[in-house]
Design a protein around this motif. Sequence first.
Motif, PDB file in Angstrom:
ATOM      1  N   LEU A 190       0.851  -1.187   0.000  1.00 28.17           N
ATOM      2  CA  LEU A 190       0.000   0.000   0.000  1.00 28.17           C
ATOM      3  C   LEU A 190       0.888   1.239   0.000  1.00 28.17           C
ATOM      4  N   VAL A 191       0.760   2.044  -1.046  1.00 31.17           N
ATOM      5  CA  VAL A 191       1.548   3.262  -1.215  1.00 31.17           C
ATOM      6  C   VAL A 191       0.619   4.458  -1.014  1.00 31.17           C
ATOM      7  N   PRO A 192       0.868   5.327  -0.033  1.00 35.79           N
ATOM      8  CA  PRO A 192      -0.030   6.460   0.214  1.00 35.79           C
ATOM      9  C   PRO A 192       0.202   7.609  -0.768  1.00 35.79           C
ATOM     10  N   ALA A 193      -0.034   7.317  -2.053  1.00 39.25           N
ATOM     11  CA  ALA A 193       0.110   8.319  -3.111  1.00 39.25           C
ATOM     12  C   ALA A 193      -0.744   7.880  -4.295  1.00 39.25           C
ATOM     13  N   GLU A 194      -1.096   8.827  -5.159  1.00 39.29           N
ATOM     14  CA  GLU A 194      -1.986   8.538  -6.287  1.00 39.29           C
ATOM     15  C   GLU A 194      -1.226   8.038  -7.503  1.00 39.29           C
ATOM     16  N   GLY A 195      -0.296   7.179  -7.263  1.00 42.86           N
ATOM     17  CA  GLY A 195       0.497   6.601  -8.328  1.00 42.86           C
ATOM     18  C   GLY A 195       1.898   6.310  -7.825  1.00 42.86           C
ATOM     19  N   VAL A 196       2.587   5.440  -8.535  1.00 42.60           N
ATOM     20  CA  VAL A 196       3.936   5.066  -8.120  1.00 42.60           C
ATOM     21  C   VAL A 196       4.626   4.370  -9.283  1.00 42.60           C
ATOM     22  N   GLU A 197       5.958   4.401  -9.276  1.00 44.30           N
ATOM     23  CA  GLU A 197       6.710   3.580 -10.209  1.00 44.30           C
ATOM     24  C   GLU A 197       7.429   2.492  -9.426  1.00 44.30           C
ATOM     25  N   PHE A 198       7.537   1.341 -10.052  1.00 49.97           N
ATOM     26  CA  PHE A 198       8.235   0.225  -9.413  1.00 49.97           C
ATOM     27  C   PHE A 198       9.048  -0.511 -10.466  1.00 49.97           C
ATOM     28  N   TYR A 199       9.992  -1.311  -9.992  1.00 46.86           N
ATOM     29  CA  TYR A 199      10.903  -2.001 -10.900  1.00 46.86           C
ATOM     30  C   TYR A 199      10.874  -3.497 -10.613  1.00 46.86           C
ATOM     31  N   VAL A 200      10.973  -4.273 -11.669  1.00 45.43           N
ATOM     32  CA  VAL A 200      11.090  -5.726 -11.561  1.00 45.43           C
ATOM     33  C   VAL A 200      12.445  -6.123 -12.136  1.00 45.43           C
ATOM     34  N   PHE A 201      13.170  -6.959 -11.392  1.00 39.66           N
ATOM     35  CA  PHE A 201      14.517  -7.380 -11.784  1.00 39.66           C
ATOM     36  C   PHE A 201      14.521  -8.889 -12.039  1.00 39.66           C
ATOM     37  N   ALA A 202      15.057  -9.281 -13.164  1.00 34.94           N
ATOM     38  CA  ALA A 202      15.162 -10.704 -13.492  1.00 34.94           C
ATOM     39  C   ALA A 202      16.378 -11.314 -12.821  1.00 34.94           C
ATOM     40  N   GLY A 203      16.418 -12.638 -12.809  1.00 36.86           N
ATOM     41  CA  GLY A 203      17.542 -13.394 -12.310  1.00 36.86           C
ATOM     42  C   GLY A 203      18.490 -13.761 -13.435  1.00 36.86           C
ATOM     43  N   PRO A 204      18.702 -15.052 -13.657  1.00 38.41           N
ATOM     44  CA  PRO A 204      17.816 -16.133 -13.200  1.00 38.41           C
ATOM     45  C   PRO A 204      18.000 -16.547 -11.734  1.00 38.41           C
ATOM     46  N   LYS A 205      19.109 -16.136 -11.117  1.00 39.50           N
ATOM     47  CA  LYS A 205      19.344 -16.486  -9.718  1.00 39.50           C
ATOM     48  C   LYS A 205      19.038 -15.277  -8.829  1.00 39.50           C
ATOM     49  N   PRO A 206      18.731 -15.526  -7.544  1.00 38.65           N
ATOM     50  CA  PRO A 206      18.485 -14.391  -6.648  1.00 38.65           C
ATOM     51  C   PRO A 206      19.626 -13.374  -6.633  1.00 38.65           C
ATOM     52  N   LEU A 207      20.891 -13.850  -6.673  1.00 41.10           N
ATOM     53  CA  LEU A 207      22.012 -12.921  -6.674  1.00 41.10           C
ATOM     54  C   LEU A 207      21.998 -12.032  -7.910  1.00 41.10           C
ATOM     55  N   ASP A 208      21.538 -12.563  -9.041  1.00 41.72           N
ATOM     56  CA  ASP A 208      21.458 -11.753 -10.256  1.00 41.72           C
ATOM     57  C   ASP A 208      20.471 -10.605 -10.080  1.00 41.72           C
ATOM     58  N   ALA A 209      19.340 -10.883  -9.425  1.00 38.97           N
ATOM     59  CA  ALA A 209      18.353  -9.830  -9.177  1.00 38.97           C
ATOM     60  C   ALA A 209      18.922  -8.755  -8.257  1.00 38.97           C
ATOM     61  N   VAL A 210      19.657  -9.183  -7.224  1.00 32.40           N
ATOM     62  CA  VAL A 210      20.306  -8.228  -6.313  1.00 32.40           C
ATOM     63  C   VAL A 210      21.316  -7.391  -7.072  1.00 32.40           C
ATOM     64  N   ARG A 211      22.115  -8.015  -7.918  1.00 30.45           N
ATOM     65  CA  ARG A 211      23.104  -7.283  -8.708  1.00 30.45           C
ATOM     66  C   ARG A 211      22.437  -6.224  -9.571  1.00 30.45           C
ATOM     67  N   ARG A 212      21.368  -6.592 -10.241  1.00 30.10           N
ATOM     68  CA  ARG A 212      20.687  -5.633 -11.121  1.00 30.10           C
ATOM     69  C   ARG A 212      20.130  -4.458 -10.313  1.00 30.10           C
ATOM     70  N   TYR A 213      19.599  -4.742  -9.137  1.00 22.04           N
ATOM     71  CA  TYR A 213      19.106  -3.665  -8.288  1.00 22.04           C
ATOM     72  C   TYR A 213      20.244  -2.710  -7.919  1.00 22.04           C
ATOM     73  N   ASN A 214      21.371  -3.241  -7.478  1.00 21.36           N
ATOM     74  CA  ASN A 214      22.506  -2.402  -7.101  1.00 21.36           C
ATOM     75  C   ASN A 214      23.012  -1.582  -8.279  1.00 21.36           C
ATOM     76  N   LEU A 215      23.051  -2.190  -9.445  1.00 21.20           N
ATOM     77  CA  LEU A 215      23.531  -1.481 -10.626  1.00 21.20           C
ATOM     78  C   LEU A 215      22.544  -0.408 -11.079  1.00 21.20           C
ATOM     79  N   LEU A 216      21.259  -0.633 -10.895  1.00 24.98           N
ATOM     80  CA  LEU A 216      20.277   0.419 -11.192  1.00 24.98           C
ATOM     81  C   LEU A 216      20.550   1.651 -10.335  1.00 24.98           C
ATOM     82  N   ASN A 217      21.042   1.430  -9.113  1.00 23.04           N
ATOM     83  CA  ASN A 217      21.355   2.525  -8.198  1.00 23.04           C
ATOM     84  C   ASN A 217      22.751   3.107  -8.413  1.00 23.04           C
ATOM     85  N   GLY A 218      23.441   2.682  -9.459  1.00 28.71           N
ATOM     86  CA  GLY A 218      24.756   3.231  -9.750  1.00 28.71           C
ATOM     87  C   GLY A 218      25.900   2.308  -9.423  1.00 28.71           C
TER      88      GLY A 218
END
Length: 715
Positions: A190-218
């Motif tokens: 539940l987001v207390p705002a009238e809209g939001v953006e979110f991101y989905v990260f693929a794997g195939p492994k959990p570590l791959d998803a974590v890596r992509r998240y970190n790289l999205l942040n620079g």
Amino acid sequence: MNRIVKYAACILLLLLSTRLSAQEIQWETVAPGVWKGTIGKPESYNLLTAVGAKPALEGLKAAGDAAFPLSKEEITAKLRDGKTYLRFPLDKKEQLYGFGLNFQTVHQRGKILQLHVDHYGGKDNGRTHAPTPFYVSSNGYGVFVNSARYLNIYAGSAVLREGKNVPEAKDRNTDKSWSSRPYSDGVEILVPAEGVEFYVFAGPKPLDAVRRYNLLNGGGVLPPRWGLGFTQRVKTLFTASDVEAEAKAFADKGFPLDFIGLEPGWQSKAYPCTFEWDKSRYPDPSGFVKTMLNKGIRLNLWSNPYVSPQAGIYNSIKPFTADHTVWLGAVPDLTMPQARDILFGQLKKSQVDIGISGYKFDEVDGYDHYLWPDVTLFPSGHSAEQMRQTYGLLIQKYSADMYHERNQRTYGLVRASNGGGTALPYVIYNDYYNHEDFITALINSGFSGVLWTPEARASKTAEEWLRRMQSVVFSPMAMINAWSSGTKPWSYPEVEKQVKDMAVLRMQMMPYWYSEFAKYHFQGIPPFRAMNLEDGYQAEVKKEIKTTNLEENPYVEAVSKEVKDQYMAGEYLLVAPMFAGKQTRTVILPKGKWFDFYTGEYAGDGQVITVTPGLDKIPVYVKDGGIIPMGPALMHAPKPSEKVDLEIRYYGSKPGKYMLYDDDGETFNYEKGAYSFRTITVSKDAGGKLKTAVSAAEKGKPNTLNKVSFRAMTK
């Protein structure tokens, strides 16, 4: 009849409102394996815009493409009452990790949380120093909600009446399988705002998803080499002469030391702060800082951002502060350039320009009774809630910018962070002091894009002191925080030698730690992370189960439980800390051969072992084929042009490969390509003789290697 008509009309309106509230998600591919979903009208101020995070596109491209990991049709969003309702599907057997810096739990499925920046209060309820709205699934994907609001999370805890996989209702009176927490097939946010953006990260492994998240942040932070050395924070009211005496004591006793932290007494007034040197304790700040730098010791300054009415900058910054105070100090609106120019201009002029190397930013997290309330008004128009969620990010970003402009890396401490802050050069700490929970937080930091230090302060016994120091050595910042206790590494004479040995080991391992942080920066791989992200830890569990009686397979039983007391440190090391009062412990070794870090002896393969390491060491294991580059036992981190000898330790018999990182260790010249990864390879021939190689230094690239030797740890 009128009642029937009115009832039908109400039903029709309800159906129409429900239909109208359901929204089509707009999807956009932002990088290989990363998708952004948008719903409604997202707020312009969010976690990523607050910190100015820029994706590390080269790293994301190198991570490779992947298919969308979920069914888009099962990701739903609705707008109602000015709020956004998000729902993501869950398989029956998947586990969830993340949702911020938790201290007591690793498994998050079934939890109900409100993600809210706060001092950690002893419960994993979402109120924590870094309530990062990012979660990872054991199925190999991740989800990040980019909102600077307090988010309510139902992580597989609620059951839709008309859901896809509604479990059977059972009779508690007669059915022993009845559960108060029936299976839920969704994560709802539940987001207390009238809209939001979110991101989905693929794997195939959990570590791959974590890596992509970190790289999205620079990409992860790359600290200066000295930041990975040893640090001591001195007592609150120390003087310049006290600090010099502290540094001399370290040198006389042969304990390594790279930077000293000065606590509130360096300022003329604190709580709230003047950001000005106290002339009675530090009569010549510039000369003092220069003297310490000449001894090879950098200085880090404590501060919080709340401006004392007695501060020289108070009147000029007052128009750009909130209408509520913290300890009667003005709260700068750090989203406003005017406030930033005044505050950081003062820090730059009186501290950074004379050689101060970094900061410890305190009290930017909570508690509610002293931080600004949610009714506070900020002159920028951003809400108090948004400022609470991002203030730690803002103080990190704009202080780090000061150093970036000088082409000088920094490394410091902070009490609050959030999503988007992965690239910021700060380590989180707090006033909580449970050793076991500190290790759980270190494990969870790898799911949250932050760093955490299990610092040492003081202990009830010499054994506890040594155990804490052993953990500190295998963490992002090797720190004694003695602002209150005045504790020294040698304060417990019975274990002084063992503590010194561990401090020296930290320095010897600097080439390994530095290379692992480089991989964090360029590849997004957390240098400290949960066992759940390690290949072989759970990937083969289902295949191993040959009976429903778990007692017949201790390994399967162990990995099916929540593991909160062992973790991976870099590419090759498994660390299993010891706690005071414990002589033995169990260690879960993933599939593949593992070897004792200290001796090279075989330890096990995909099994649970029980070890009695003695007081001098904590259990640390190396993967088969593991390569650990070790440097000399220096008292300070190497200088930019200093060449050092390297001993390459090799474990097991499997051919090994390691990417050794090199740059000048202090500047941002690596951003312009002034760095190198040199490939180390080791293997054994049929007769057991080592075959070794180190790739040649690239022309025009940094090269700090001197002599290189190899050592086979496994005989």
